[in-house]
Design an enzyme around this catalytic site. Structure first.
Site, PDB file in Angstrom:
ATOM      1  N   GLU A 123      22.889  -9.249 115.151  1.00 23.90           N
ATOM      2  CA  GLU A 123      24.303  -8.985 114.899  1.00 23.90           C
ATOM      3  C   GLU A 123      24.422  -7.743 114.030  1.00 23.90           C
ATOM      4  OE1 GLU A 123      23.963 -12.721 112.562  1.00 23.90           O
ATOM      5  OE2 GLU A 123      25.662 -11.875 111.448  1.00 23.90           O
ATOM      6  N   LYS A 125      25.072  -5.252 111.012  1.00 24.83           N
ATOM      7  CA  LYS A 125      25.107  -5.384 109.561  1.00 24.83           C
ATOM      8  C   LYS A 125      26.328  -4.604 109.082  1.00 24.83           C
ATOM      9  CE  LYS A 125      22.261  -5.043 105.452  1.00 24.83           C
ATOM     10  NZ  LYS A 125      23.184  -4.346 104.555  1.00 24.83           N
ATOM     11  N   ASP A 127      28.929  -2.821 106.752  1.00 22.76           N
ATOM     12  CA  ASP A 127      28.801  -2.095 105.491  1.00 22.76           C
ATOM     13  C   ASP A 127      30.046  -2.317 104.636  1.00 22.76           C
ATOM     14  OD1 ASP A 127      27.761  -0.493 103.576  1.00 22.76           O
ATOM     15  OD2 ASP A 127      27.950   1.377 104.695  1.00 22.76           O
ATOM     16  N   TYR A 233      29.659 -14.592 108.633  1.00 23.32           N
ATOM     17  CA  TYR A 233      28.335 -14.580 109.273  1.00 23.32           C
ATOM     18  C   TYR A 233      27.332 -15.547 108.641  1.00 23.32           C
ATOM     19  CZ  TYR A 233      27.626 -11.188 105.485  1.00 23.32           C
ATOM     20  OH  TYR A 233      27.601 -10.570 104.264  1.00 23.32           O
ATOM     21  N   LYS A 321      17.621  -1.382 109.548  1.00 25.41           N
ATOM     22  CA  LYS A 321      18.620  -0.375 109.172  1.00 25.41           C
ATOM     23  C   LYS A 321      18.589   0.817 110.127  1.00 25.41           C
ATOM     24  CE  LYS A 321      20.501  -0.705 105.532  1.00 25.41           C
ATOM     25  NZ  LYS A 321      20.214  -0.791 104.095  1.00 25.41           N
ATOM     26  N   CYS A 426      -0.427  14.305  79.663  1.00 21.61           N
ATOM     27  CA  CYS A 426       0.977  13.925  79.607  1.00 21.61           C
ATOM     28  C   CYS A 426       1.798  15.089  79.067  1.00 21.61           C
ATOM     29  CB  CYS A 426       1.133  12.697  78.703  1.00 21.61           C
ATOM     30  SG  CYS A 426       2.862  12.288  78.403  1.00 21.61           S
ATOM     31  N   CYS A 429       3.245  13.897  75.436  1.00 20.71           N
ATOM     32  CA  CYS A 429       2.469  13.627  74.215  1.00 20.71           C
ATOM     33  C   CYS A 429       1.078  14.249  74.248  1.00 20.71           C
ATOM     34  CB  CYS A 429       2.365  12.122  73.962  1.00 20.71           C
ATOM     35  SG  CYS A 429       1.268  11.266  75.101  1.00 20.71           S
ATOM     36  N   CYS A 444       0.083   8.257  81.715  1.00 22.04           N
ATOM     37  CA  CYS A 444      -0.202   8.697  80.358  1.00 22.04           C
ATOM     38  C   CYS A 444      -0.889   7.544  79.633  1.00 22.04           C
ATOM     39  CB  CYS A 444       1.118   9.053  79.675  1.00 22.04           C
ATOM     40  SG  CYS A 444       0.998   9.104  77.884  1.00 22.04           S
ATOM     41  N   CYS A 450       3.162   7.580  72.787  1.00 16.64           N
ATOM     42  CA  CYS A 450       3.820   8.595  73.621  1.00 16.64           C
ATOM     43  C   CYS A 450       5.326   8.454  73.435  1.00 16.64           C
ATOM     44  CB  CYS A 450       3.454   8.408  75.084  1.00 16.64           C
ATOM     45  SG  CYS A 450       4.369   9.537  76.168  1.00 16.64           S
TER      46      CYS A 450
END
Ligand code: IVH
Length: 704
Positions: A123, A125, A127, A233, A321, A426, A429, A444, A450
């Site tokens: 069925e 979908k 929106d 539904y 989708k 990183c 740091c 990191c 950090c």
């Protein structure tokens, strides 16, 4: 950006409309769809600017504004409704193979061979936004939005104004919750926007936004004037079964007076589902309302029941989708952001471009392999093309909301574009940034030293699904983090803020953004959060892999902080009863479990947690309702071959009834369910004198 003080009335009006729509959209995405589209930081920035404009031009807000209710999110302006049966979301799929996988998974779970018949429904979908309608004795007594799935907003009066929603039913079960989607047709959306524009009121970005904005009105008269529609539904609580199959249940809803989608049909397997998908996709442009995919559901309701649910999605349904929307633009730079778990995330800074109606200027680049054109397993992706600053790249937005980069146009690559070199230290740091075996992400190693990790942890801690402290958002966290006199460096510091500001208000006030009133409000908001539900606390800790739904699972399972903390402290990764119990929770895998246990054993982190909890009153979370369950609280072990259900199914059912399912027999075992071929575990049970029953007796015990 022009300073608010310099805006003229026309500019302010235009900007107000844009911001109000953006905040309304963000509220809706966050509160109604449980799918935030922007970060909390961006949300705060939008709201601040909107508020600043409204302070200068108060007339703008008089027609109703998302900030109107003094900083409260719209959700807090509606009464809350706890759903009798949770409102779930759907797993997403994009590729045909994911649909065959879906079918395979279901067959395995149900122990059906590849040739056994298995019927599905397909069925569209829709929106829009989901709504649950509760009928008692054939009368509409309550309408609620999805909210977080457990608790939604009471919009009963508004729902009553929607023509597609019957207010009385005849011949319905005594209690019946009908679920479906509220939406607006394209024609009605265009007409509404034209009316809004003529009246100088805000227009909506798309039909879903318009539907959401129209339903979630405090004044039902406004909803009544908006042309909303509803497709049924699904259903929630019901005192009698509607029908034996999904298809017949939908027909029954149709007979009761609901509008159901005419494109719904039965399919006898993945290839028929894909046919239905293509057909619906072809009709998409002429339907007159937005759909974003096709939903497949197992038709037989008894099978749906056996398949049951994962933490937030049913096993018996999937949303296939439609493909994402695409656009090409230039990659201006690659920035590295350090997240709260230390992950170095590359972010694409793009020349702004519109993708499916939304302006995109940032996109995720995932990790260093992705930039280099390799998958985590070392295979070429995008034909091995790497991504370089200066490149023309294809941006897309798929079902999830963070834009991604799909492709690179080599013909447009500037001659001087150099391959991107991913940092190995990183950028925040300077600590080493390392990749562990099998991990796609470089992290990191600085931990709490950090500053980026510490500040991100704090931002997460105060975010809306965590402690949600009014007046302490991402911006204030950055300010306090950098502050020398009154710093917040870890969560516990938030709760000592008022005490440390001994001369109350003196240090805080006069700082940018802090007046006397806002300081008082902030202290009060902090005070209010000293009492916090266990699930929010667990989520707020920011432990890697522990999102909201995992935090809910843990909280529901352990109930109290004392129980949770004791169990995590006693647990050892990979072995022992605490580990077994933790990983026996449906939805808690070994990776998640190890992450939680490790954070309780990491000295600095543990100390920081202890300091925090000392300031809190952690509320117990109710365990799932298993009243009357004969196996609630019992530890059960399944062994041997089960003939009427698969192991996964047996485990899920037992857990739904409040039992713990363990992998081995010990003195803590209450019951062993042994099928043919049971070996050492059955012997062990005998030796320990643990009660042992066969599969049929188990089914009788739990009521079939
Ligand atoms: S079934 C337990 N069917 O999609 C599953 N959902 O992404 C209940 N949606 O929250 C959902 N059309 O708001 C179902 N035909 C359809 C749908 C549909 C739209 C929405 C619904 C759900 C979301 C999940």
């Amino acid at each position: 950006m022009v300073a608010v003080a310099e805006l003229n009335a026309a500019q302010a009006g235009a900007e107000w409309q844009r911001l109000a729509a953006a905040v309304a959209r963000a509220n809706q995405a966050y509160h109604t769809e449980d799918a935030p589209e922007i970060s909390d930081a961006d949300y705060d920035a939008l709201k601040r600017r909107l508020q600043a404009i409204e302070t200068r031009f108060p007339e703008l807000a008089s027609a109703g504004s998302p900030t109107g209710q003094v900083g409260a999110a719209p959700s807090e302006t509606f009464a809350k409704v706890r759903h009798a049966v949770r409102m779930l979301s759907l797993e997403n799929a994009f590729e045909p193979e994911e649909i065959t996988d879906f079918d395979d998974r279901i067959r395995r779970y149900l122990n059906l061979g590849p040739d056994a018949a298995l019927i599905y429904t397909a069925e569209p979908k829709i929106d829009g936004l989901s709504l649950s309608l509760r009928y008692v004795g054939g009368r509409l007594v309550q309408a609620a939005t999805r909210g977080d799935g457990e608790t939604g907003e009471n919009v009963t009066e508004n729902a009553r104004t929607i023509a597609d929603i019957p207010t009385t039913l005849s011949g319905a079960p005594e209690v019946l919750e009908v679920r479906g989607e509220v939406y607006m047709s394209h024609a009605d959306f265009a007409a509404l926007n034209a009316r809004q524009e003529a009246a100088g009121a805000k227009t909506f970005a798309n039909p879903r936004n318009a539907a959401a904005g129209s339903l979630r009105q405090l004044d039902a008269a406004i909803t009544a004037a908006r042309p909303l529609r509803f497709f049924a539904y699904a259903w929630g609580e019901h005192s009698e079964p509607l029908a034996p199959t999904q298809m017949e249940a939908i027909a029954r809803l149709g007979a009761l007076g609901f509008v159901t989608n005419p494109l719904t049909r039965r399919c006898d397997g993945p290839s028929a589902l894909l046919d239905a998908y293509r057909e619906i996709e072809q009709k998409r442009a002429t339907l007159g309302y937005d759909i974003d995919g096709v939903v497949y559901k197992v038709d037989e309701l008894s099978l749906q029941h056996r398949l049951g649910y994962r933490s937030t999605t049913p096993r018996w349904a999937i949303a296939h989708k439609f493909p994402a929307e695409l656009a090409w633009t230039r990659l201006e730079a690659i920035d590295i952001q350090v997240g709260r778990t230390g992950a170095l995330s590359p972010v694409a800074r793009l020349l702004p471009v519109t993708v499916g109606g939304v302006v995109v200027s940032n996109a995720t680049l995932h990790n260093e392999d992705y930039i280099a054109g390799r998958s985590a397993s070392g295979e070429a992706i995008r034909g091995g093309k790497d991504i370089r600053p200066g490149d023309w790249v294809q941006v897309y937005r798929a079902g999830d909301v963070i834009p991604k980069i799909a492709d690179v146009d080599l013909s447009k690559r500037p001659v001087d574009a150099a391959p991107y070199v991913f940092p190995t230290t990183c950028p925040e740091c300077g600590s080493d940034a390392v990749r562990e075996e099998g991990d796609a992400v470089r992290r990191c190693t600085g931990g709490l030293i950090c500053p980026a990790q510490a500040v991100e942890k704090l931002k997460h801690f105060v975010s809306r699904a965590a402690f949600d402290i009014e007046g302490l958002g991402a911006r204030q966290i950055e300010m306090f983090f950098a502050d020398e006199t009154l710093p917040i460096r870890e969560p516990a510091d938030i709760f000592t803020l008022a005490a440390r500001d001994a001369a109350h208000l003196s240090k805080l006030k006069n700082r940018d953004g802090f007046g006397e009133k806002s300081v008082t409000n902030l202290f009060q908001a902090i005070e209010e959060r000293r009492t916090i539900p266990l699930n929010r606390l667990i989520f707020a800790l920011g432990i890697r892999h522990v999102g909201e739904s995992a935090a809910n699972l843990l909280a529901r399972n352990y109930g109290t902080w004392a129980a949770f903390e004791a169990a995590m402290t006693a647990a050892t990764v990979g072995e022992g009863p605490e580990w077994e119990a933790l990983t026996a929770i449906d939805g808690v895998g070994a990776v998640l479990a190890a992450s939680v246990v490790n954070s309780f054993h990491q000295e600095a982190e543990r100390a920081s947690i202890d300091r925090l909890v000392a300031h809190l009153d952690v509320q117990e979370v109710a365990r799932p309702r298993t009243d009357g369950s004969p196996v609630a609280g019992k530890t059960v072990v399944f062994t041997g071959t089960l003939e009427k259900m698969t192991r996964a199914e047996a485990k899920a059912r037992a857990e739904a009834l409040g039992a713990k399912v363990a992998g081995s027999v010990s003195t803590k075992t209450d019951l062993v369910v042994a099928g043919p071929g049971a070996g050492s575990k059955a012997k062990q049970a005998e030796a320990l004198g643990v009660e042992m029953i066969d599969e049929d007796a188990w089914l009788r015990l739990i009521g079939g």
